[in-house]
Design a protein around this motif. Structure first.
Motif: not given
Length: 394
Positions: A262-266, A290-297, A235-250
């Motif tokens: 994307n950052t997540s703390i669990t 966890s940290f998930t850097p990403h690029i989308l074109a 038996n357990y309690t699960y907690i997750n906090l997250f903050y994601n951001f993205g910026d158009i640089i070009l």
């Protein structure tokens, strides 16, 4: 690599946002990781008010999903089958909600009786998890708000009854094992007012517990009767906090590049487990970040075809905290603590896809591949995924 190729072709000019914010399907949705992504049927389904005004049918044979929505007057009704769940929702301009439930449930009923021994056994076993999800979303002036409530039961839940009767009386033995998971989450995003910089943040929590109940009622041996409720050690309690951001640089008229993280703390907080026989109490805490850097074109090839490419990578670090206390009749109290840290480097994933649109028909295809842990070795063939989808708007 496709992202880097796109990046070299862009000039620092104002982009035409409307050209990029076209409706996508699952191939694009699964490839992107940034809050600044273009609209997709999947994103809109999970933020129900965004379905307002949609008249469409979307099908994804590779991901086995289907969505249909119809607008009448001031509200939109939509139906979906996605992630092994059926979903029903209603959206207006200022409010949207949906209810989803699993459709893969299977119950097995087992009954056995023996006239000679006067024995009867009944058993009910569930082979797939029940899952019910309620979503509510609404827009504010500059942000979206979405809340989710969820309940599920785990596989293998069972109820067992054993009855035996003879000349001395009746004996009934009952046993039940049920697992419950209650949870919910909140998400905020500046998507409605975002230009180049987009963000989303939120939190979710779940409570998992398992009940193990057994009882015996005997007319022949009443002193041996019992009714016991056993507490699970999971038996357990699960907690997750997250903050994601993205910026158009070009950005240019025909293309743009997003970068972000994307950052997540669990944390999994297990209940104290008391063992009266060994005079021991255990406590467990598992946490991770966890940290998930990403690029989308994204690139508009012509009025019919849009291309995209993305890559992302996840790095995570986890910790285990264990504490137990032992009480002895002769010796003093003993306390033991355990701390364990581990770091895991993920596999880089790359994907590319294309969207073809002609009048009211949209076809979309994508491919994603994971590289080996050593990127210089190339791609891992076992991690390749394909996606095909189509959308018809009315």
């Amino acid at each position: 690599m496709l992202s880097l190729f796109f990046a070299t072709t862009f000039a620092e000019n104002e982009s035409d946002t409307a050209n990029f914010n076209v409706l996508h399907g699952s191939a694009y949705y699964n490839a992107t990781r940034t809050p600044g992504e273009a609209p997709s049927v999947q994103r809109n389904i999970y933020t129900p008010y965004l379905m307002y005004g949609s008249n469409l049918v979307a099908l994804g044979p590779t991901n086995v999903y289907g969505v249909a929505s119809y607008t009448s007057g001031e509200h939109t009704t939509f139906l979906a089958y996605i992630n092994s769940q059926a979903m029903l929702g209603i959206a207006t301009k200022s409010l949207g909600f949906s209810f989803a439930f699993s459709v893969g449930e299977k119950l097995s009923f087992f009954e056995q009786s023996s006239p000679y021994h006067k024995l009867k056994t009944d058993e009910i076993v569930g082979s797939s998890a029940n899952n019910f999800t309620l979503r509510l979303s609404l827009p504010f002036t500059s942000v979206d708000f979405t809340t989710t409530l969820r309940y599920s039961q785990s596989n293998g839940d069972s109820v067992y009854t054993w009855k035996y009767a003879d000349s001395e009386g009746k004996t009934v033995k009952e046993y039940s094992r049920l697992s419950h998971n209650f949870g919910g989450g909140l998400t905020f995003t500046n998507k409605p007012s975002a230009k180049d910089f987009s963000w989303s943040f939120g939190a979710s929590a779940n409570r998992y517990f398992q009940t193990l109940d057994s009882s015996l009622t005997s007319e022949e041996l009443p002193d041996e009767n019992y009714d016991v409720e056993t507490r699970s050690n999971q038996n357990y309690t699960y907690i997750n906090l997250f903050y994601n951001f993205g910026d158009i640089i070009l950005k240019s008229k025909n293309g743009r590049v997003h970068i972000g993280n994307n950052t997540s703390i669990t944390a999994n907080i297990y209940d104290w487990l008391k063992d009266k026989e060994n005079h021991r109490m255990d406590y467990y805490l598992r946490g991770s970040i966890s940290f998930t850097p990403h690029i989308l074109a994204e690139y508009i090839l012509n009025e019919y075809v849009m291309l995209w490419g993305s890559t992302y990578y996840t790095w995570s670090s986890s910790a285990l905290r264990e504490k137990y206390i032992e009480h002895w009749e002769i010796h003093e109290e003993t306390r033991n603590n355990l701390m364990e840290f581990s770091t895991k480097t993920g596999v880089p994933y790359m994907s590319t896809g294309a969207r073809f649109n002609y009048k009211n028909i949209t076809l979309e295809a994508g491919i994603e591949a994971g590289m080996y842990s050593n990127p210089f070795r190339g791609f891992d063939g076992s991690a390749i995924a394909y996606d095909f989808a189509g959308i018809i708007t009315f």
